[in-house]
Design a protein around this motif. Structure first.
Motif, PDB file in Angstrom:
ATOM      1  N   ASN A  13       0.830  -1.203   0.000  1.00  0.00           N
ATOM      2  CA  ASN A  13       0.000   0.000   0.000  1.00  0.00           C
ATOM      3  C   ASN A  13       0.864   1.253   0.000  1.00  0.00           C
ATOM      4  O   ASN A  13       0.658   2.187  -0.798  1.00  0.00           O
ATOM      5  N   LEU A  14       1.839   1.309   0.897  1.00  0.00           N
ATOM      6  CA  LEU A  14       2.664   2.514   1.047  1.00  0.00           C
ATOM      7  C   LEU A  14       3.718   2.634  -0.040  1.00  0.00           C
ATOM      8  O   LEU A  14       4.069   3.742  -0.445  1.00  0.00           O
ATOM      9  N   ARG A  15       4.235   1.525  -0.514  1.00  0.00           N
ATOM     10  CA  ARG A  15       5.289   1.597  -1.532  1.00  0.00           C
ATOM     11  C   ARG A  15       4.737   2.065  -2.872  1.00  0.00           C
ATOM     12  O   ARG A  15       5.420   2.803  -3.592  1.00  0.00           O
ATOM     13  N   HIS A  16       3.511   1.654  -3.221  1.00  0.00           N
ATOM     14  CA  HIS A  16       2.910   2.068  -4.484  1.00  0.00           C
ATOM     15  C   HIS A  16       2.007   3.293  -4.327  1.00  0.00           C
ATOM     16  O   HIS A  16       1.415   3.734  -5.308  1.00  0.00           O
ATOM     17  N   MET A  17       1.878   3.802  -3.082  1.00  0.00           N
ATOM     18  CA  MET A  17       1.107   5.022  -2.799  1.00  0.00           C
ATOM     19  C   MET A  17      -0.324   4.884  -3.306  1.00  0.00           C
ATOM     20  O   MET A  17      -0.846   5.751  -4.027  1.00  0.00           O
ATOM     21  N   VAL A  18      -0.958   3.789  -2.960  1.00  0.00           N
ATOM     22  CA  VAL A  18      -2.360   3.558  -3.287  1.00  0.00           C
ATOM     23  C   VAL A  18      -3.106   3.254  -1.996  1.00  0.00           C
ATOM     24  O   VAL A  18      -2.504   2.831  -1.001  1.00  0.00           O
ATOM     25  N   ASP A  19      -4.389   3.459  -2.007  1.00  0.00           N
ATOM     26  CA  ASP A  19      -5.212   3.252  -0.815  1.00  0.00           C
ATOM     27  C   ASP A  19      -5.907   1.901  -0.919  1.00  0.00           C
ATOM     28  O   ASP A  19      -6.963   1.770  -1.535  1.00  0.00           O
ATOM     29  N   LEU A  63       5.542   3.514  11.368  1.00  0.00           N
ATOM     30  CA  LEU A  63       6.713   4.382  11.315  1.00  0.00           C
ATOM     31  C   LEU A  63       7.736   4.001  12.380  1.00  0.00           C
ATOM     32  O   LEU A  63       8.940   3.962  12.109  1.00  0.00           O
ATOM     33  N   GLY A  64       7.257   3.721  13.605  1.00  0.00           N
ATOM     34  CA  GLY A  64       8.191   3.345  14.658  1.00  0.00           C
ATOM     35  C   GLY A  64       8.930   2.053  14.363  1.00  0.00           C
ATOM     36  O   GLY A  64      10.135   1.941  14.610  1.00  0.00           O
ATOM     37  N   GLN A  65       8.228   1.063  13.808  1.00  0.00           N
ATOM     38  CA  GLN A  65       8.867  -0.213  13.484  1.00  0.00           C
ATOM     39  C   GLN A  65       9.772  -0.093  12.265  1.00  0.00           C
ATOM     40  O   GLN A  65      10.828  -0.737  12.200  1.00  0.00           O
ATOM     41  N   LYS A  66       9.389   0.748  11.304  1.00  0.00           N
ATOM     42  CA  LYS A  66      10.167   0.883  10.074  1.00  0.00           C
ATOM     43  C   LYS A  66      11.510   1.556  10.331  1.00  0.00           C
ATOM     44  O   LYS A  66      12.521   1.197   9.711  1.00  0.00           O
ATOM     45  N   TYR A  67      11.538   2.527  11.230  1.00  0.00           N
ATOM     46  CA  TYR A  67      12.765   3.290  11.493  1.00  0.00           C
ATOM     47  C   TYR A  67      13.346   2.939  12.856  1.00  0.00           C
ATOM     48  O   TYR A  67      13.980   3.777  13.498  1.00  0.00           O
ATOM     49  N   ARG A  79      12.159  14.625   7.286  1.00  0.00           N
ATOM     50  CA  ARG A  79      12.810  14.709   5.973  1.00  0.00           C
ATOM     51  C   ARG A  79      13.184  13.332   5.442  1.00  0.00           C
ATOM     52  O   ARG A  79      13.094  13.079   4.234  1.00  0.00           O
ATOM     53  N   ILE A  80      13.594  12.423   6.325  1.00  0.00           N
ATOM     54  CA  ILE A  80      13.927  11.065   5.882  1.00  0.00           C
ATOM     55  C   ILE A  80      12.681  10.349   5.364  1.00  0.00           C
ATOM     56  O   ILE A  80      12.706   9.681   4.321  1.00  0.00           O
ATOM     57  N   VAL A  81      11.569  10.491   6.084  1.00  0.00           N
ATOM     58  CA  VAL A  81      10.323   9.858   5.648  1.00  0.00           C
ATOM     59  C   VAL A  81       9.863  10.436   4.308  1.00  0.00           C
ATOM     60  O   VAL A  81       9.427   9.706   3.410  1.00  0.00           O
ATOM     61  N   GLN A  82       9.971  11.742   4.144  1.00  0.00           N
ATOM     62  CA  GLN A  82       9.553  12.373   2.890  1.00  0.00           C
ATOM     63  C   GLN A  82      10.445  11.942   1.726  1.00  0.00           C
ATOM     64  O   GLN A  82       9.961  11.719   0.606  1.00  0.00           O
ATOM     65  N   LYS A  83      11.740  11.779   1.980  1.00  0.00           N
ATOM     66  CA  LYS A  83      12.655  11.391   0.907  1.00  0.00           C
ATOM     67  C   LYS A  83      12.444   9.949   0.481  1.00  0.00           C
ATOM     68  O   LYS A  83      12.471   9.629  -0.718  1.00  0.00           O
ATOM     69  N   GLU A  84      12.219   9.041   1.442  1.00  0.00           N
ATOM     70  CA  GLU A  84      12.128   7.624   1.119  1.00  0.00           C
ATOM     71  C   GLU A  84      10.735   7.208   0.673  1.00  0.00           C
ATOM     72  O   GLU A  84      10.603   6.288  -0.136  1.00  0.00           O
TER      73      GLU A  84
END
Length: 322
Positions: A96-102, A161-165, A182-187
């Motif tokens: 879902n998050l990698r392809h930016m679809v709901d 987010l907590g588990q990912k980073y 900024r890291i979340v926005q870039k990745e």
């Protein structure tokens, strides 16, 4: 297997040496019909029927398994197996998050999981528990997307987010919220709110350092272990209204080392405890023959005041028989 005509199918065992870790014996399904099916024409996505060494003359289905390292970039295939429903949900969230679809999961229980994209998009996934493999198997999958990308995704949660980073905060526990955003926005090309970033950082740090409230509950066990491993040690724990108030610790080896081998001079100091609940750390140290610091005792108190210093020095005096 119920729809297969028995006389038309036979299983032929081929014996050939395989390179590496491949099996020496393989089973090939051959049809007695005019058109024979060769093993080289079988695609990767189709199901194979290898020999089962555990069963007597039987066959078993061999599916492609979803590995933990595949979670960084999940790719679904028909017949792919998952060990648990939780891993299926995590893979759908990552997709879902990698392809930016709901993506939506109208079916989500302990035996089946169904997910689909926005209305009009052909993307579809259905996973259910298989009685033969005892795992979750992808029964239906349509990989195409024709919907537009979304910028606000509901699956970008605090826990994700907590588990990912988690490793990023383990390497840099003092990472600021600005750098984290900024890291979340870039990745991921996502812009979470500042409050969500703050809560995600708290979740990650809690997993790294543990829950501070739970650590206070282990103080009695810690004191018992100190007395058991180093007999003669002093451990005093004071409570106020059922909550932690003050603490005094002096190891027996430190006391005997100071009295027998150090100068009879005691140096005192205090510092702040920079944790969630704060407090002050009072220390008493000596000087050994090498002119190095030799710890004697320390205490954790709520505030640094005349009353707390008096209590610490009186306890130290009785402990060292001064």
């Amino acid at each position: 297997m119920d729809n297969v005509v028995e006389p038309a199918i036979r299983i032929v065992k081929k014996s050939k040496k395989a390179a590496g870790s491949r099996l020496k014996n393989s089973m090939v399904v051959v049809n007695d019909a005019p058109e024979e099916v060769e093993a080289d024409t079988v695609e990767e996505e189709e199901l194979e029927l290898p020999a089962d060494s555990d069963a007597e003359g039987g066959v078993r289905l061999n599916f492609k398994s979803f590995m933990p390292e595949d979670l960084n970039n999940p790719i679904f295939k028909l017949g792919m197996t998952f060990p648990s429903a939780e891993i299926v949900r995590n893979a759908v969230t990552e997709c879902n998050l990698r392809h930016m679809v709901d993506l939506k999961m109208p079916r989500n229980d302990q035996r089946r999981i169904g997910a689909h994209c926005a209305e009009g998009c052909p993307w579809n996934l259905y996973v259910s528990k298989d009685s033969r493999t005892k795992n979750f198997v992808v029964k239906r999958y349509v990989p195409e997307h024709n919907c537009r990308r979304e910028r606000a995704l509901r699956r970008c949660t605090v826990a994700w987010l907590g588990q990912k980073y988690l490793d990023s905060f383990r390497a840099d526990p003092k990472m600021t919220l600005g750098n984290f955003g900024r890291i979340v926005q870039k990745e991921w090309n996502l812009i979470p709110s500042r409050s969500k970033l703050c809560r995600a950082r708290s979740v990650a740090l809690r997993q790294i350092y543990g829950d501070e409230v739970a650590q206070y509950n282990h103080l009695w066990d810690y004191g018992q272990e100190v007395r058991r491993s180093n007999p003669g040690s002093t451990f005093y724990l004071g409570l106020g209204d059922g909550h932690f108030s003050h603490l005094y610790i002096s190891l027996d080896a430190c006391k005997r080392g100071f009295l027998t081998g150090c100068r009879h001079v005691i140096c005192l100091d205090g510092c702040h405890i920079k944790t969630k609940f704060g407090g002050q750390l009072l220390t008493a140290v000596g000087v050994d023959p090498n002119d190095c610091i030799f710890p004697i005792a320390y205490a954790a108190v709520e505030v640094e005041s005349k009353a707390t210093w008096k209590w610490f020095l009186e306890t130290l005096k009785q402990d060292l028989n001064i």
